[in-house]
Design an enzyme around this catalytic site. Structure first.
Site, short mmCIF file in Angstrom:
data_model
loop_
_atom_site.label_atom_id
_atom_site.label_comp_id
_atom_site.label_asym_id
_atom_site.label_seq_id
_atom_site.Cartn_x
_atom_site.Cartn_y
_atom_site.Cartn_z
N CYS A 71 12.14 7.12 -5.93
CA CYS A 71 11.98 6.09 -6.83
C CYS A 71 11.69 6.75 -8.13
CB CYS A 71 11.19 4.85 -6.64
SG CYS A 71 11.70 3.93 -5.32
N HIS A 211 8.73 1.07 -12.84
CA HIS A 211 9.60 1.06 -11.77
C HIS A 211 9.71 -0.27 -11.22
CE1 HIS A 211 11.73 1.90 -7.90
NE2 HIS A 211 10.64 1.64 -7.42
N ASN A 241 15.05 -3.40 -5.82
CA ASN A 241 14.52 -2.06 -6.06
C ASN A 241 15.83 -0.94 -5.95
OD1 ASN A 241 13.39 0.46 -5.96
ND2 ASN A 241 11.94 -0.12 -4.57
#
Length: 284
Positions: A71, A211, A241
């Site tokens: 990520c 994020h 996500n």
């Protein structure tokens, strides 16, 4: 041979993101010098997804490579790509964040499968233009406990076998509780170090693009940094996500909404498997 469903894979999604970017910035793909793709779900281990993207968009001059930082990948790629501009090697560097998380989540594991989504986003770093200026970077990594968030099988340590398939080891595994604690800590640390290195305080920050992993992580980070929650842009409720695609998708949506004003200060900050973390300071 191009698969008719190619746009649904990481390389196809990434190519569409770069095409949209080139159209928006009025850039011909042949002008691109290098493509760096951040992904943990490449179309295949080799050749690189960057090479496939270059072919799909007609970037005949570009070379490229993939970067794996989960990520945090887009942020790592942004830091890496900026160096080619700073040292004068290239004039146009394209950064892609793309992941097809649906290909590695275990749909029998409700603690993880409901969290992730698929997507791609792209940015271009140029020697000239009217976009945001990159002011600084701060990144880090800690490989002491990879099992907190990992995909056990599929690499050279545990190649595909009947046992690995039966154990569902080709799917993502995550210790959510420990990742939560680590994420808040490292993103706060990276943000504070970045601001301090550039002579700024948290109250100088106008926007934060975090994020998009967990709303509670964002809330905890806002509290610890003492930055009002309304300064944090979130689209988690719409996309989930999307790993390396998370930051560029959120940034693009924020731009489309027109929330940035010239001269304002923004922080892009992410964490990921590794454990990795990264923050970038921008002036709009």
């Amino acid at each position: 041979m191009i698969d008719k469903y190619d746009e649904y894979f990481t390389g196809g999604m990434g190519a569409e993101a770069v095409k949209a970017l080139c159209k928006k910035r009025r850039i011909d793909p042949s002008e691109i010098d290098i493509i760096i793709t951040a992904t943990v779900t490449p179309d295949m281990l080799f050749p690189s997804t960057s090479n496939l993207i270059a072919h799909k968009i007609g970037a005949t001059k570009a070379w490229g490579f993939d970067l794996s930082a989960a990520c945090s990948g887009f942020m790592f790629a942004l830091t890496t790509g900026s160096q080619f501009i700073e040292n004068g090697t290239y004039k146009k560097v394209v950064i892609v964040g793309a992941d097809k998380m649906s290909s590695i989540v275990d749909y029998t594991d409700r603690t993880t499968c409901v969290l992730f989504g698929d997507g791609a986003g792209a940015a271009i770093i140029m020697t000239e233009g009217d976009g945001p200026n990159l002011l600084g970077f701060r990144s880090g990594a800690d490989g002491s406990n990879p099992s907190l968030l990992h995909q056990p099988a599929g690499g050279s340590k545990q190649p595909a076998s009947i046992t690995s398939i039966e154990n569902r080891d080709h799917f993502l595994k995550m210790n959510g509780k420990e990742i939560f604690k680590s994420a808040v800590r490292v993103m706060e640390k990276a943000t504070r170090e970045l601001l301090e290195a550039n002579g700024l305080e948290t109250q100088d920050v106008d926007h934060v693009i975090p994020h998009q992993a967990n709303v509670r992580i964002v809330e905890s980070m806002a509290q610890r940094l003492e930055i009002p929650l309304e300064k944090f842009f979130c689209n988690l409720d719409r996309h989930g996500n999307t790993s390396a695609a998370s930051i560029p998708i959120a940034f693009d949506e924020a731009c489309q909404r027109g929330i940035f004003r010239k001269g304002e200060i923004g922080v892009l900050v992410a964490f990921g498997a590794g454990l990795t973390w990264s923050a970038t300071l921008v002036r709009f």
